[in-house]
Design an enzyme around this catalytic site. Structure first.
Site, PDB file in Angstrom:
ATOM      1  N   SER A 115       8.991   1.934  -1.826  1.00  0.00           N
ATOM      2  CA  SER A 115       8.742   0.738  -2.625  1.00  0.00           C
ATOM      3  C   SER A 115       8.413   1.095  -4.065  1.00  0.00           C
ATOM      4  O   SER A 115       7.859   2.156  -4.331  1.00  0.00           O
ATOM      5  CB  SER A 115       7.580  -0.055  -2.044  1.00  0.00           C
ATOM      6  OG  SER A 115       7.286  -1.134  -2.904  1.00  0.00           O
TER       7      SER A 115
ATOM      8  N   LYS B  39       6.716  -1.031   5.916  1.00  0.00           N
ATOM      9  CA  LYS B  39       7.395  -1.450   4.681  1.00  0.00           C
ATOM     10  C   LYS B  39       7.763  -2.939   4.746  1.00  0.00           C
ATOM     11  O   LYS B  39       7.661  -3.666   3.759  1.00  0.00           O
ATOM     12  CB  LYS B  39       8.656  -0.594   4.444  1.00  0.00           C
ATOM     13  CG  LYS B  39       9.553  -1.068   3.290  1.00  0.00           C
ATOM     14  CD  LYS B  39       8.848  -0.972   1.962  1.00  0.00           C
ATOM     15  CE  LYS B  39       9.635  -1.186   0.701  1.00  0.00           C
ATOM     16  NZ  LYS B  39      10.765  -1.977   0.557  1.00  0.00           N
TER      17      LYS B  39
ATOM     18  N   HIS C  75       4.698  -4.827   4.069  1.00  0.00           N
ATOM     19  CA  HIS C  75       4.470  -4.712   2.629  1.00  0.00           C
ATOM     20  C   HIS C  75       5.290  -5.775   1.891  1.00  0.00           C
ATOM     21  O   HIS C  75       4.786  -6.494   1.028  1.00  0.00           O
ATOM     22  CB  HIS C  75       4.858  -3.301   2.148  1.00  0.00           C
ATOM     23  CG  HIS C  75       5.085  -3.197   0.671  1.00  0.00           C
ATOM     24  ND1 HIS C  75       6.236  -3.657   0.064  1.00  0.00           N
ATOM     25  CD2 HIS C  75       4.310  -2.721  -0.326  1.00  0.00           C
ATOM     26  CE1 HIS C  75       6.146  -3.456  -1.234  1.00  0.00           C
ATOM     27  NE2 HIS C  75       4.987  -2.885  -1.494  1.00  0.00           N
ATOM     28  N   ASN C  76       6.567  -5.882   2.230  1.00  0.00           N
ATOM     29  CA  ASN C  76       7.418  -6.850   1.539  1.00  0.00           C
ATOM     30  C   ASN C  76       6.981  -8.287   1.835  1.00  0.00           C
ATOM     31  O   ASN C  76       7.011  -9.143   0.944  1.00  0.00           O
ATOM     32  CB  ASN C  76       8.883  -6.669   1.952  1.00  0.00           C
ATOM     33  CG  ASN C  76       9.507  -5.469   1.269  1.00  0.00           C
ATOM     34  OD1 ASN C  76       8.816  -4.507   0.940  1.00  0.00           O
ATOM     35  ND2 ASN C  76      10.804  -5.512   1.043  1.00  0.00           N
TER      36      ASN C  76
ATOM     37  N   GLU D 257       4.146  -8.969  -0.268  1.00  0.00           N
ATOM     38  CA  GLU D 257       4.667  -9.166  -1.633  1.00  0.00           C
ATOM     39  C   GLU D 257       5.122 -10.630  -1.813  1.00  0.00           C
ATOM     40  O   GLU D 257       4.816 -11.265  -2.825  1.00  0.00           O
ATOM     41  CB  GLU D 257       5.825  -8.188  -1.832  1.00  0.00           C
ATOM     42  CG  GLU D 257       6.483  -8.204  -3.179  1.00  0.00           C
ATOM     43  CD  GLU D 257       7.647  -7.197  -3.196  1.00  0.00           C
ATOM     44  OE1 GLU D 257       7.462  -6.018  -2.844  1.00  0.00           O
ATOM     45  OE2 GLU D 257       8.770  -7.612  -3.555  1.00  0.00           O
TER      46      GLU D 257
END
Ligand code: NBP
Length: 482
Positions: free
Chosen positions: A128, A183, A186-187, A190
């Site tokens: 990222s 991940k 994480h996105n 976000e």
């Protein structure tokens, strides 16, 4: 001298990661499906470096030191499978393939297992930070075959972002698709962080009637508080950015949000695992709603929507908004960590949540000061089930509560849509309510479908059915949860 690592895929991420590896003294062999891009790269950004090109997969394999490490930075999905299929016959047992793209984690689970049978180690790694992160230090989240990690670790930890204490924002996440799962979350987070910021912007712009320069100043100030983060920082830059005619560029951008799927996957996984990931999922739906532009324009006219003016002291509202944003953000991360906890338990990944927070501390899009506090919370209690129960976060939630309710209520009253901030508050209200109305729901289910219920005055796991109307039979449905 042979190459330390091969990278396939010379688009923005691949090129910048290669240059980053080269800066750290690693010899990289670069390959791309379209061979001209290898030349363009070698004669362009890679000129004068130790980077070498390979125009076929055989050449790439021949130019690498054993055990070979080959990283794919290509479009996720079939393209990754197709490269794996072509590489495997050329590799030796013990060689390592790494997929650094935005892959859906079940694909990584499948690839780790399939390659293990062939003696090839596979790592699925989240990367990222976009272009700049890739070039100067991304957050890297690797998972898969643990045997491969010692070979890849020095390179990944060298090129990754570092915290202010010089800790690498990269560590082993876990087996199988654990790296890509983290991940993905994480996105999703976000998506939530971005949506929360846009809600604050709309409240300030439409509700408080603030100018872009005023809003820019607010975000600059907020960035000096607990909200200090990359996304708050870039928002202040964006709000201050003027088009060639001197007007704010942001107002000339069409209000339909794009998405590439990772937020949606996060929501789907939460539904599959039964985790109330309300904030991130609302953020995905907010993007979906934004894309119905033509319908929204028609509906605004049809409903004669009025301006949504918020009366009162502007400074008081701005501080209330800051607190509402911070509290909502805590709920978003709390929900994201709940999802990772469930996935870790279901898959036996043994995730280290403090390490996950550390990996996101630098290099990635959600990097923020706040992540250090999350790490501290998991240092104190590695099995914390709800981040909001940690004393630091609990203090903020309690102190923000009245301002948060004020903002949520006002947004409802004047008609400013704030789905993420309001759903976060509703979640906390539900989470902190010992007795929810699900007793009535269970009664309804039993009434119409003989689905049975448990009783508060009997041990859990004992199920009862009532013949509510006197007309039904005594046969109950099988009890299970899907
Ligand atoms: P892209 O996602 O645009 O992929 C471009 C690469 O995929 C090129 O090397 C291209 O080769 C190759 N490729 C494609 Br497209 N179709 C192919 C096919 N059918 N056969 C063989 N090769 C094919 O590049 P990116 O934006 O650098 O991203 C790489 C990965 O990293 C993706 O999984 C992405 O989701 C992920 N990621 C991107 C970012 C970002 O900010 N862009 C951030 C984090 C992660 P060609 O040159 O021959 O067409």
């Amino acid at each position: 001298m042979k190459g330390d690592i091969g990278v396939i895929g010379l688009a923005v991420m691949g090129q910048n990661l290669i240059l980053n590896m080269n800066d750290h003294g690693y010899k990289v062999v670069a390959h791309n499906r379209t061979a001209e891009k290898v030349d363009e790269f070698l004669q362009g950004p890679a000129k004068g470096t130790n980077i070498v090109g390979a125009y076929s997969l055989q050449e790439l394999v021949d130019k690498l030191e054993s055990p070979r490490k080959i990283m794919l930075m290509v479009r996720a999905g079939d393209v990754v499978d197709s490269f794996i299929d072509k590489l495997v016959p050329l590799l030796d047992k013990g060689d390592i393939i790494i997929d650094g793209g935005n892959t859906n984690f079940p694909d990584t689970n499948r690839r780790v297992a399939a390659l293990k049978e062939k003696g090839i180690h596979f790592i699925g790694s989240g990367v990222s930070g976009g272009e700049e992160g890739a070039r100067f230090g991304p957050s890297i989240m690797p998972g898969g075959s643990p045997e491969a990690w010692p070979f890849v670790k020095p390179i990944f930890q060298a090129i990754s972002a570092k915290t202010e204490n010089d800790e690498p924002c990269c560590d082993w996440v876990g087996n199988d698709g654990a790296g890509h799962f983290v991940k993905m979350v994480h996105n999703g987070i976000e998506y939530g962080d971005m949506q929360l910021i846009t809600e604050a912007y709309q409240f300030m712009k439409d509700g408080l009637g603030m100018t872009h320069d005023e809003m820019q100043s607010v975000f600059i100030e907020w960035n000096k508080t607990e909200l200090n983060s990359y996304l708050v920082e870039i928002t202040s830059d964006i709000l201050g950015y003027k088009d060639t005619d001197g007007e704010p560029l942001v107002e000339k951008i069409l209000d339909t949000a794009g998405q590439k799927g990772t937020g949606k996957w996060t929501g789907i996984n939460a539904l599959d695992m039964g985790i109330p990931l309300t904030l991130i999922t609302e953020s995905v739906f907010a993007r979906c709603l934004s894309s119905l532009k033509d319908q929204r324009v028609e509906a605004e006219e049809l409903f004669g929507k009025k301006e949504s003016i918020v009366e009162g002291d502007k400074q008081v509202w701005i501080e209330a908004l800051r607190q509402a944003l911070l509290a909502s953000k805590i709920i978003s991360y709390a929900q994201g960590f709940m999802l990772m906890r469930e996935a870790s338990n279901e898959n036996g990944w043994d995730l280290n949540y403090g390490n996950v927070a550390l990996m996101w501390r630098g290099g990635c899009i959600i990097r923020s000061a706040f992540l250090s506090n999350i790490r501290d919370a998991y240092d104190i209690d590695s099995e914390l089930s709800f981040l909001g129960s940690d004393s630091y976060f609990k203090g903020i939630l309690e102190n923000s509560m009245s301002a948060w309710r004020k903002v949520a209520a006002k947004s409802m009253e004047v008609g400013i849509p704030m789905p993420s901030m309001t759903s976060a508050l509703t979640f906390l209200d539900g989470y902190t309510t010992a007795r929810l109305p699900a007793n009535l729901l269970q009664a309804q289910r039993d009434y119409f479908g003989a689905h049975t219920y448990e009783r508060v005055d009997k041990p859990k796991g004992e199920f009862f059915h009532t013949n509510w109307t006197g007309k039904g039979g005594d046969v109950s449905s099988t009890t299970y949860n899907s």
